[in-house]
Design a protein around this motif. Structure first.
Motif: not given
Length: 314
Positions: A25-31, A298-314
């Motif tokens: 989903l091209n979402l920026p992340f760090e572990e 995990m796809l739903e989770l990634a979308k959810y986290l991306g939504g908190h960034l404003g990068l994925v529409k929930l």
């Protein structure tokens, strides 16, 4: 606007599936790998979305104090108002089944009758007080079904706790619990993302108690045969159109306890009563079951986290 997703964990095998979806989903992340480290409480944390994936079974991977370190980090993040997914309250429930059961009961969700005991003599006394057979023991801080044993007599329990195979729980607390006899050998696990129901999976329990859905389960996890088949039937199978009033209760429970991501397990007794016995805030998903059903946690989770960034529409 937050600029990055931070994944707080101590087991890369359980996180790879998520990071692949974030990349997709091209979402920026760090572990943040928190097996050990330090927290400067006078410093200011970075902006971002912080997702806690610390597991109750971390001590089985030589990460004994990962939950304690993570609680310090989460307290620091929450003090500064950061966006935390599965924060300190979720962690407290992850590492203590006693806390889970009390919170479930407060939400009017039925759990098996359970007695918590510390000490060999007290475990035996707890079983006598429970006064029902068969019964099971399990660890309070568990994960992967640690310490789960089935007993039909007090004498068998005495031989176990006084013998060489007794597994001491990492926090000292052993739970003695009534055994719920199901008419068929399976349990149901309900998955939630963003506090909302995603799907339910039927898990075959005919080969033992220690069942987790993670694809990363290893040969050492003897009772975690993910992907294996029994009589041509998959061990994990997503239930189509699952609908039960328990879902609304679970969603309310998660909201009340500030848990956004979880897998909740229940078993139905012979008379149809639902008993909830485990809340996994470090939830995993089985890829074979998901591929079969075309649903991907995990796809739903990634979308959810991306939504908190404003990068994925929930």
């Amino acid at each position: 606007m937050s600029n990055k997703i931070y994944i707080i964990h101590e087991n890369s095998e359980w996180t790879d599936h998520l990071t692949k979806r974030l990349d997709e989903l091209n979402l920026p992340f760090e572990e943040w790998f928190l097996d050990q480290g330090m927290v400067d409480l006078s410093s200011i944390p970075p902006d971002g979305v912080f997702y806690n994936r610390i597991s109750a079974s971390s001590h089985t991977r030589d990460h004994r104090y990962a939950p304690e370190l993570t609680e310090a980090v989460l307290a620091w993040l929450e003090r500064h108002g950061r966006n935390v997914v599965n924060g300190t309250r979720a962690l407290r429930l992850e590492v203590s089944k006693v806390n889970q059961y009390m919170a479930l009961n407060a939400a009017n969700i039925q759990t098996p009758k359970t007695i918590a005991a510390v000490g060999t003599k007290q475990i035996i006394e707890a079983a006598k007080k429970l006064n029902t057979t068969p019964f099971i023991t399990k660890h309070n801080r568990a994960g992967k079904g640690l310490g789960v044993q089935l007993f039909h007599t007090i004498e068998a329990l005495e031989a176990y706790v006084n013998g060489p195979t007794f597994e001491k729980p990492v926090d000292g607390i052993t739970l003695v619990q009534e055994y719920i006899q199901a008419p068929e050998p399976f349990i149901t696990r309900c998955e939630f993302v963003g506090g909302k129901f995603v799907y339910a999976v039927r898990v075959d329990t005919s080969e033992g108690f220690e069942l987790c859905p993670a694809d990363a389960c290893t040969i050492e996890d003897l009772f975690c045969p993910v992907g294996e088949e029994v009589e041509n039937k998959p061990k994990f199978q997503i239930i189509e159109d699952f609908n039960d009033p328990i879902i609304a209760k679970y969603e309310h429970f998660l909201k009340e306890n500030k848990i956004q991501v979880a897998g909740i397990e229940f078993i139905k007794s012979e008379n149809g009563e639902i008993y909830t016995y485990d809340v996994n805030t470090n939830t995993n998903y089985n890829s074979e079951a998901e591929n079969q059903a075309g649903k991907y946690g995990m796809l739903e989770l990634a979308k959810y986290l991306g939504g908190h960034l404003g990068l994925v529409k929930l």
